[in-house]
Scaffold this active site. Sequence first.
Site, PDB file in Angstrom:
ATOM      1  N   GLY A  46       3.021  42.025  -1.347  1.00 55.12           N
ATOM      2  CA  GLY A  46       4.474  42.043  -1.220  1.00 55.12           C
ATOM      3  C   GLY A  46       4.882  42.481   0.166  1.00 55.12           C
ATOM      4  O   GLY A  46       4.139  43.196   0.848  1.00 55.12           O
ATOM      5  N   GLN A  51      10.267  45.879   6.487  1.00 52.23           N
ATOM      6  CA  GLN A  51       8.969  46.149   7.117  1.00 52.23           C
ATOM      7  C   GLN A  51       8.752  45.360   8.401  1.00 52.23           C
ATOM      8  O   GLN A  51       7.867  45.686   9.187  1.00 52.23           O
ATOM      9  CB  GLN A  51       7.833  45.863   6.132  1.00 52.23           C
ATOM     10  CG  GLN A  51       7.817  46.828   4.961  1.00 52.23           C
ATOM     11  CD  GLN A  51       6.747  46.448   3.963  1.00 52.23           C
ATOM     12  OE1 GLN A  51       6.993  45.625   3.083  1.00 52.23           O
ATOM     13  NE2 GLN A  51       5.569  47.006   4.109  1.00 52.23           N
ATOM     14  N   CYS A  92       0.460  50.186   0.831  1.00 52.89           N
ATOM     15  CA  CYS A  92       1.587  49.525   1.492  1.00 52.89           C
ATOM     16  C   CYS A  92       1.136  49.032   2.857  1.00 52.89           C
ATOM     17  O   CYS A  92       0.410  49.744   3.554  1.00 52.89           O
ATOM     18  CB  CYS A  92       2.730  50.533   1.643  1.00 52.89           C
ATOM     19  SG  CYS A  92       4.175  49.886   2.496  1.00 52.89           S
ATOM     20  N   LEU A  93       1.559  47.829   3.229  1.00 49.63           N
ATOM     21  CA  LEU A  93       1.180  47.287   4.541  1.00 49.63           C
ATOM     22  C   LEU A  93       1.709  48.159   5.681  1.00 49.63           C
ATOM     23  O   LEU A  93       1.167  48.134   6.783  1.00 49.63           O
ATOM     24  CB  LEU A  93       1.695  45.849   4.701  1.00 49.63           C
ATOM     25  CG  LEU A  93       1.042  44.804   3.781  1.00 49.63           C
ATOM     26  CD1 LEU A  93       1.719  43.454   3.953  1.00 49.63           C
ATOM     27  CD2 LEU A  93      -0.455  44.696   4.034  1.00 49.63           C
ATOM     28  N   HIS A 134       8.379  48.693  -5.876  1.00 48.43           N
ATOM     29  CA  HIS A 134       7.929  49.168  -4.558  1.00 48.43           C
ATOM     30  C   HIS A 134       8.704  48.449  -3.441  1.00 48.43           C
ATOM     31  O   HIS A 134       9.195  49.085  -2.510  1.00 48.43           O
ATOM     32  CB  HIS A 134       6.414  48.917  -4.451  1.00 48.43           C
ATOM     33  CG  HIS A 134       5.817  49.228  -3.119  1.00 48.43           C
ATOM     34  ND1 HIS A 134       4.892  50.230  -2.939  1.00 48.43           N
ATOM     35  CD2 HIS A 134       5.999  48.656  -1.892  1.00 48.43           C
ATOM     36  CE1 HIS A 134       4.543  50.271  -1.656  1.00 48.43           C
ATOM     37  NE2 HIS A 134       5.197  49.319  -1.004  1.00 48.43           N
ATOM     38  N   GLU A 135       8.806  47.121  -3.546  1.00 45.15           N
ATOM     39  CA  GLU A 135       9.461  46.342  -2.480  1.00 45.15           C
ATOM     40  C   GLU A 135      10.960  46.622  -2.425  1.00 45.15           C
ATOM     41  O   GLU A 135      11.543  46.706  -1.348  1.00 45.15           O
ATOM     42  CB  GLU A 135       9.208  44.844  -2.661  1.00 45.15           C
ATOM     43  CG  GLU A 135       7.757  44.406  -2.607  1.00 45.15           C
ATOM     44  CD  GLU A 135       6.994  44.943  -1.413  1.00 45.15           C
ATOM     45  OE1 GLU A 135       7.597  45.144  -0.337  1.00 45.15           O
ATOM     46  OE2 GLU A 135       5.788  45.185  -1.552  1.00 45.15           O
ATOM     47  N   HIS A 138      11.792  49.602  -0.463  1.00 44.39           N
ATOM     48  CA  HIS A 138      11.814  49.382   0.993  1.00 44.39           C
ATOM     49  C   HIS A 138      13.221  49.008   1.451  1.00 44.39           C
ATOM     50  O   HIS A 138      13.664  49.442   2.521  1.00 44.39           O
ATOM     51  CB  HIS A 138      10.859  48.243   1.386  1.00 44.39           C
ATOM     52  CG  HIS A 138       9.437  48.666   1.566  1.00 44.39           C
ATOM     53  ND1 HIS A 138       9.052  49.628   2.466  1.00 44.39           N
ATOM     54  CD2 HIS A 138       8.290  48.229   0.981  1.00 44.39           C
ATOM     55  CE1 HIS A 138       7.727  49.772   2.418  1.00 44.39           C
ATOM     56  NE2 HIS A 138       7.244  48.935   1.524  1.00 44.39           N
TER      57      HIS A 138
END
Length: 177
Positions: A46, A51, A92-93, A134-135, A138
């Site tokens: 995701g 991000q 997480c990225l 989670h996304e 963000h």
Amino acid sequence: MAKRTILSYPDPRLHTVAKPVQGVDARIKTLVADMLETMYDANGIGLAATQIDVHERLVVIDVSEDRDKPIVLINPEIVWASDDKVLNEEGCLSVPGIYDGVERSTSVRVTALDGEGEPQTIEAEGLLAVCIQHELDHLLGKVFVEYLSPLKRNRIKSKLLKQQREDQKLDQREGRR
Ligand code: NI
């Protein structure tokens, strides 16, 4: 399509609250394509626009094994979340190499526009439900480490800052920018 740079925690830009997408036009379609390319390239499941330093309510997800079932969520809203919670190991990225437990609802219902601007409703459970929560965090400027204890969070912050300084030194030594 173009790969975009992913911001790394504790970059303060990750705490920006995203604004609604005004219309699914050519610019947004390019952004979606870029985000999918960036997510697949980074082997993520995701990616939120936040991000890549774009502060509009836009998320891409693919939790399929073959990486061929992209989900595009534009202006997503969680309209229902189960009281049932489950503790998952999250990563997480934007927080490379860090994994820790976060409690989330086991199922959610989300409404959003798809990549063509059509309304969609998704009933999600399991990994997809966790990923959506989670996304969407963000987009509110929230990174998963904020659910952890201050002690853990500070350790993660120091570790990543140290890593970023070392990467910078390496870049300079090799004449990269
Ligand atoms: Ni993330």
